[in-house]
Design a protein around this motif. Structure first.
Motif, PDB file in Angstrom:
ATOM      1  N   GLN A 240       0.835  -1.198   0.000  1.00 43.30           N
ATOM      2  CA  GLN A 240       0.000   0.000   0.000  1.00 43.30           C
ATOM      3  C   GLN A 240       0.873   1.253   0.000  1.00 43.30           C
ATOM      4  O   GLN A 240       0.649   2.182  -0.768  1.00 43.30           O
ATOM      5  N   TYR A 241       1.865   1.302   0.893  1.00 48.64           N
ATOM      6  CA  TYR A 241       2.838   2.390   0.945  1.00 48.64           C
ATOM      7  C   TYR A 241       4.214   1.762   1.096  1.00 48.64           C
ATOM      8  O   TYR A 241       4.412   0.906   1.945  1.00 48.64           O
ATOM      9  N   GLY A 242       5.151   2.170   0.291  1.00 52.12           N
ATOM     10  CA  GLY A 242       6.503   1.640   0.419  1.00 52.12           C
ATOM     11  C   GLY A 242       7.208   1.588  -0.910  1.00 52.12           C
ATOM     12  O   GLY A 242       6.898   2.343  -1.821  1.00 52.12           O
ATOM     13  N   SER A 243       8.161   0.658  -1.011  1.00 51.90           N
ATOM     14  CA  SER A 243       8.928   0.562  -2.250  1.00 51.90           C
ATOM     15  C   SER A 243       9.354  -0.878  -2.508  1.00 51.90           C
ATOM     16  O   SER A 243       9.459  -1.690  -1.591  1.00 51.90           O
ATOM     17  N   VAL A 244       9.598  -1.154  -3.785  1.00 53.24           N
ATOM     18  CA  VAL A 244      10.153  -2.433  -4.212  1.00 53.24           C
ATOM     19  C   VAL A 244      11.422  -2.104  -4.987  1.00 53.24           C
ATOM     20  O   VAL A 244      11.387  -1.348  -5.956  1.00 53.24           O
ATOM     21  N   ILE A 245      12.531  -2.643  -4.535  1.00 55.43           N
ATOM     22  CA  ILE A 245      13.819  -2.389  -5.183  1.00 55.43           C
ATOM     23  C   ILE A 245      14.278  -3.688  -5.850  1.00 55.43           C
ATOM     24  O   ILE A 245      14.364  -4.726  -5.203  1.00 55.43           O
ATOM     25  N   ILE A 246      14.553  -3.605  -7.145  1.00 58.03           N
ATOM     26  CA  ILE A 246      14.991  -4.765  -7.917  1.00 58.03           C
ATOM     27  C   ILE A 246      16.472  -4.576  -8.236  1.00 58.03           C
ATOM     28  O   ILE A 246      16.857  -3.579  -8.852  1.00 58.03           O
ATOM     29  N   THR A 247      17.299  -5.523  -7.797  1.00 55.59           N
ATOM     30  CA  THR A 247      18.737  -5.455  -8.048  1.00 55.59           C
ATOM     31  C   THR A 247      19.075  -6.374  -9.219  1.00 55.59           C
ATOM     32  O   THR A 247      18.653  -7.527  -9.244  1.00 55.59           O
ATOM     33  N   ILE A 248      19.838  -5.845 -10.160  1.00 53.91           N
ATOM     34  CA  ILE A 248      20.200  -6.589 -11.360  1.00 53.91           C
ATOM     35  C   ILE A 248      21.716  -6.612 -11.501  1.00 53.91           C
ATOM     36  O   ILE A 248      22.378  -5.581 -11.354  1.00 53.91           O
ATOM     37  N   HIS A 249      22.277  -7.794 -11.771  1.00 56.67           N
ATOM     38  CA  HIS A 249      23.717  -7.956 -12.036  1.00 56.67           C
ATOM     39  C   HIS A 249      23.862  -8.688 -13.361  1.00 56.67           C
ATOM     40  O   HIS A 249      23.250  -9.736 -13.568  1.00 56.67           O
ATOM     41  N   ASP A 250      24.647  -8.131 -14.240  1.00 55.78           N
ATOM     42  CA  ASP A 250      24.899  -8.730 -15.565  1.00 55.78           C
ATOM     43  C   ASP A 250      23.602  -9.065 -16.291  1.00 55.78           C
ATOM     44  O   ASP A 250      23.471 -10.116 -16.916  1.00 55.78           O
ATOM     45  N   GLY A 251      22.609  -8.177 -16.182  1.00 54.61           N
ATOM     46  CA  GLY A 251      21.351  -8.355 -16.895  1.00 54.61           C
ATOM     47  C   GLY A 251      20.393  -9.350 -16.277  1.00 54.61           C
ATOM     48  O   GLY A 251      19.350  -9.646 -16.849  1.00 54.61           O
ATOM     49  N   GLU A 252      20.696  -9.869 -15.094  1.00 54.02           N
ATOM     50  CA  GLU A 252      19.848 -10.849 -14.415  1.00 54.02           C
ATOM     51  C   GLU A 252      19.329 -10.274 -13.098  1.00 54.02           C
ATOM     52  O   GLU A 252      20.088  -9.619 -12.369  1.00 54.02           O
ATOM     53  N   ILE A 253      18.079 -10.521 -12.794  1.00 57.70           N
ATOM     54  CA  ILE A 253      17.513 -10.121 -11.505  1.00 57.70           C
ATOM     55  C   ILE A 253      18.129 -11.007 -10.438  1.00 57.70           C
ATOM     56  O   ILE A 253      18.043 -12.238 -10.514  1.00 57.70           O
ATOM     57  N   THR A 254      18.785 -10.388  -9.471  1.00 58.13           N
ATOM     58  CA  THR A 254      19.450 -11.159  -8.418  1.00 58.13           C
ATOM     59  C   THR A 254      18.822 -10.964  -7.040  1.00 58.13           C
ATOM     60  O   THR A 254      19.041 -11.778  -6.151  1.00 58.13           O
ATOM     61  N   GLN A 255      18.040  -9.879  -6.877  1.00 54.28           N
ATOM     62  CA  GLN A 255      17.503  -9.593  -5.546  1.00 54.28           C
ATOM     63  C   GLN A 255      16.294  -8.686  -5.670  1.00 54.28           C
ATOM     64  O   GLN A 255      16.249  -7.801  -6.520  1.00 54.28           O
ATOM     65  N   VAL A 256      15.306  -8.922  -4.802  1.00 51.84           N
ATOM     66  CA  VAL A 256      14.125  -8.055  -4.717  1.00 51.84           C
ATOM     67  C   VAL A 256      13.924  -7.700  -3.251  1.00 51.84           C
ATOM     68  O   VAL A 256      13.778  -8.586  -2.405  1.00 51.84           O
TER      69      VAL A 256
END
Length: 55
Positions: free
Chosen positions: A20-36
């Motif tokens: 509802q309130y907040g954020s989603v951070i997507i970490t990408i290394h070498d074109g691949e999603i590695t962390q959410v």
């Protein structure tokens, strides 16, 4: 391999839908999603310096 990517995308969509309130951070290394990371904020209304009961 495609099922792994689909799982990642479904997880990101689910994180966004539940937030509802907040954020989603997507970490990408070498074109691949590695962390959410999901950070959720809880907001409480204040009236005359006191918190109001919420349902």
């Amino acid at each position: 391999m495609e099922k792994k990517e689909e799982f990642k995308f479904r997880h990101i969509i689910s994180s966004l839908e539940d937030l509802q309130y907040g954020s989603v951070i997507i970490t990408i290394h070498d074109g691949e999603i590695t962390q959410v990371d999901t950070t959720e904020k809880k907001r409480f209304p204040v009236v005359k310096g006191r918190a109001v009961k919420t349902r």
